[in-house]
Write a protein that holds these residues in place. Structure first.
Motif, PDB file in Angstrom:
ATOM      1  N   LYS B  60       0.838  -1.208   0.000  1.00  0.00           N
ATOM      2  CA  LYS B  60       0.000   0.000   0.000  1.00  0.00           C
ATOM      3  C   LYS B  60       0.869   1.251   0.000  1.00  0.00           C
ATOM      4  N   THR B  61       1.952   1.201   0.781  1.00  0.00           N
ATOM      5  CA  THR B  61       2.853   2.359   0.853  1.00  0.00           C
ATOM      6  C   THR B  61       3.415   2.702  -0.517  1.00  0.00           C
ATOM      7  N   ILE B  62       3.877   1.701  -1.238  1.00  0.00           N
ATOM      8  CA  ILE B  62       4.495   2.041  -2.529  1.00  0.00           C
ATOM      9  C   ILE B  62       3.439   2.399  -3.574  1.00  0.00           C
ATOM     10  N   VAL B  63       2.233   1.855  -3.455  1.00  0.00           N
ATOM     11  CA  VAL B  63       1.174   2.259  -4.384  1.00  0.00           C
ATOM     12  C   VAL B  63       0.819   3.725  -4.133  1.00  0.00           C
ATOM     13  N   GLU B  64       0.730   4.108  -2.851  1.00  0.00           N
ATOM     14  CA  GLU B  64       0.375   5.489  -2.520  1.00  0.00           C
ATOM     15  C   GLU B  64       1.456   6.473  -2.957  1.00  0.00           C
ATOM     16  N   ALA B  65       2.694   6.011  -2.999  1.00  0.00           N
ATOM     17  CA  ALA B  65       3.771   6.887  -3.464  1.00  0.00           C
ATOM     18  C   ALA B  65       3.808   6.947  -4.994  1.00  0.00           C
ATOM     19  N   GLU B  66       2.795   6.394  -5.622  1.00  0.00           N
ATOM     20  CA  GLU B  66       2.699   6.344  -7.092  1.00  0.00           C
ATOM     21  C   GLU B  66       3.920   5.697  -7.710  1.00  0.00           C
ATOM     22  N   ILE B 232      15.287   6.128  -3.654  1.00  0.00           N
ATOM     23  CA  ILE B 232      14.284   5.477  -2.823  1.00  0.00           C
ATOM     24  C   ILE B 232      14.363   5.925  -1.367  1.00  0.00           C
ATOM     25  N   GLY B 233      15.573   6.361  -0.961  1.00  0.00           N
ATOM     26  CA  GLY B 233      15.731   6.857   0.394  1.00  0.00           C
ATOM     27  C   GLY B 233      14.898   8.104   0.651  1.00  0.00           C
ATOM     28  N   ASN B 234      14.716   8.924  -0.400  1.00  0.00           N
ATOM     29  CA  ASN B 234      13.886  10.129  -0.235  1.00  0.00           C
ATOM     30  C   ASN B 234      12.408   9.784  -0.300  1.00  0.00           C
ATOM     31  N   MET B 235      12.107   8.736  -1.043  1.00  0.00           N
ATOM     32  CA  MET B 235      10.709   8.378  -1.277  1.00  0.00           C
ATOM     33  C   MET B 235      10.104   7.751  -0.018  1.00  0.00           C
ATOM     34  N   PHE B 236      10.824   6.807   0.575  1.00  0.00           N
ATOM     35  CA  PHE B 236      10.340   6.147   1.792  1.00  0.00           C
ATOM     36  C   PHE B 236      11.391   6.350   2.862  1.00  0.00           C
TER      37      PHE B 236
END
Lengths: 294, 276
Positions: B60-66, B232-236
């Motif tokens: 869900k987290t990565i889907v929400e981050a588009e 990816i470090g900035n994304m999550f």
């Protein structure tokens, strides 16, 4: 029915050269011009002669990155070629009987995976606090304290070499295997009948026949290895290559100056010097191959 | 008899050792998949070998981050690049394999020579050129250069030499086909296996490419998978499970393609190297 005379080979082949001209050759030549300017990625390009090159040749950090690259090449290439060749021999001469395709495919998998992802996976595995490597070493009692793999200067280059070895051994083995399959089995059997032991048969009969591929592999490996940047970038988190630039490769130095520091002219000069270094190796390769053919 | 048994034992031991080494090659991936199912607590506690319960949360987290937009971007770029690489490679390969013309050997060597010049040399001016041509806000700088892929020309030339008999060109001409028609309607169908293998290899290279997207793409909406993995470090920021799930999802397509077509990929790459 009249047919216009068309030069068909030109129709088929010229698109390659036109596109190469637009997207590769022109940028290569124009980059040389840019390397003679103080361009910063925007604004005017002022011609400054060869001063980018002269200051680059006085730049200790550039030499360090070149040296780093060669040390990594050395640390990685020897195990890659040795292991790859041994593996190919074991696979080809029937010593490995069980799990042949598993071995081949499992060891090839790292090669088809994005290097940027590999860098990140290894950065996670070698993390000081929760990395699998420290957890494993601690549980078997090899270390007492967690090792700070990613922030220890002396470990930086070996770590990059390790990741490179892990990525390329399988690929190298598959290429050697293809070469071995081109050599008739009878030659190997004949050598053994003549009383040579297995290692002797390999060293005196098989290796000389494998020489063209051996040279190709080593040169290609060195050229590829000199251009490494994604794995160390992800391992250490930036284009500086860890503590004291310990694992900053030539390519990282080039990308850092050309695209991160906004010194496009200086960066273009770095790119050209890197190109010359790589070209020297290519020339050595061709001179060896041509001597073989004579 | 005794000696026979002894060598058999040693061979068996070597065999086992190599299987263990091969397993080392895939352990990092297995650990990645395990960590992708875990949450921070499990990861920080060092219970890496347990199957976590957070796969759906991480997903869900990565889907929400588009995240999956980058998936579509990568698909688009890789498929277009592959189509151009293979089509123009086959066309030039056909020209080299089936025609005789002045300086053919020299021209072919020029193609090979382009393989030896690292693209890094021209990158600074390439960025400038794309900006001047108003292409820098599109995917085209990642796609168009594939029209001149020397590896593909070389590879196709070798294949077409043996696979497409010259008599077919003659018979095509008698039927009133132009040579382009012969290439499109007769040669392409016959070299289908080569097209297939080369397509997989090009797709793989394009999907994994980081260098060009890194210098050309600034808009996060246009990020390809390697760009997302790199940032990816900035994304999550503090979500390691989600990070590793994103990495896993990004390389899974290639893994599946490799597992299904491993024979074509390894043999295709090996034949390119061995013949060269």
């Amino acid at each position: 029915m009249k047919r216009k005379k068309v030069c068909w080979p030109a129709v088929f082949i010229s698109p390659f050269f036109i596109m190469y001209g637009i997207f590769n050759l022109f940028p290569i030549l124009f980059s040389f011009y840019i390397s003679l300017t103080n361009w910063q990625g925007y604004g005017p390009m002022n011609y400054i002669g060869f001063s980018n090159y002269t200051s680059l040749l006085k730049n200790g950090a550039f030499y360090k990155s070149v040296l780093n690259s060669f040390i990594i090449v050395l640390e990685a290439m020897i195990p890659i070629q040795t292991l790859g060749l041994i593996l190919a021999l074991l696979l080809n001469y029937g010593i490995i009987k069980i799990g042949k395709s598993y071995i081949r495919n499992a060891m090839f998998l790292p090669y088809v995976t994005a290097p940027i992802a590999i860098g990140l996976i290894f950065a996670t595995l070698f993390d000081q606090n929760f990395g699998a490597v420290n957890i494993f070493l601690k549980s078997v009692g090899l270390i007492g304290e967690n090792i700070n793999w990613l922030h220890t200067e002396s470990l930086a280059k070996p770590l990059v070499a390790l990741v490179t070895i892990w990525r390329y051994v399988g690929y190298t083995a598959v290429i050697y295997l293809a070469g071995l399959q081109g050599i008739s089995r009878d030659i190997y059997e004949a050598a053994k009948v003549d009383g040579a032991s297995t290692p002797k048969a390999v060293i005196h009969v098989i290796l000389p026949m494998l020489k063209p591929i051996l040279i190709f592999q080593v040169t290609n490996g060195i050229i590829g290895c000199l251009k490494i940047f994604e794995e160390p970038y992800m391992l250490f988190g930036d284009y500086k290559g860890g503590i004291n630039n310990a694992a900053q490769t030539m390519n990282m130095k080039f990308l850092d100056t050309a695209f991160k520091a906004g010194q496009s002219g200086y960066g273009a000069a770095t790119g050209y010097l890197m190109f010359i270094i790589i070209m020297v190796f290519t020339m050595i390769y061709f001179s060896i191959v041509n001597r073989e053919n004579d | 008899m005794m000696k026979m048994n002894k060598t058999k034992w040693i061979d068996g031991l070597i065999n086992l050792l190599i299987i263990v080494i091969a397993t080392v090659s895939i352990i990092p991936f297995l650990l990645m998949f395990l960590m992708a199912t875990q949450d921070n607590q499990t990861i920080f506690a060092g219970r890496i070998l347990t199957l976590g319960h957070s796969l759906s949360t991480n997903f869900k987290t990565i889907v929400e981050a588009e995240y999956f937009r980058s998936f579509l971007n990568s698909l688009f770029v890789s498929i277009s690049s592959t189509a151009l690489t293979v089509f123009f490679g086959a066309m030039a390969g056909f020209g080299f394999a089936k025609y005789d013309f002045k300086h053919k050997k020299l021209i072919f060597q020029l193609v090979i020579l382009t393989m030896l010049v690292p693209m890094e040399v021209g990158l600074v001016a390439f960025v400038w050129e794309m900006r001047v041509l108003h292409l820098s806000k599109t995917f085209l700088p990642l796609i168009l250069p594939n029209m001149a892929n020397a590896f593909s020309v070389f590879w196709m030339t070798q294949y077409i030499k043996d696979a497409f008999p010259y008599e077919l060109i003659e018979s095509g001409r008698i039927d009133g086909c132009t040579d382009m028609g012969i290439f499109l309607r007769m040669a392409l169908p016959i070299i289908k296996p080569a097209i297939f293998t080369l397509s997989i290899i090009s797709f793989l290279q394009s999907w994994n490419n980081y260098l060009l997207p890194m210098i050309m793409i600034n808009d996060p909406k246009k990020f390809t998978i390697p760009l997302v993995i790199a940032s990816i470090g900035n994304m999550f920021v503090a979500d390691y499970g989600a990070r590793l799930l994103a990495v896993a999802a990004g390389i899974l397509p290639i893994m599946i393609v490799f597992i299904i077509f491993s024979k074509q990929i390894t043999e295709g790459l090996a034949s390119g190297a061995v013949k060269g």
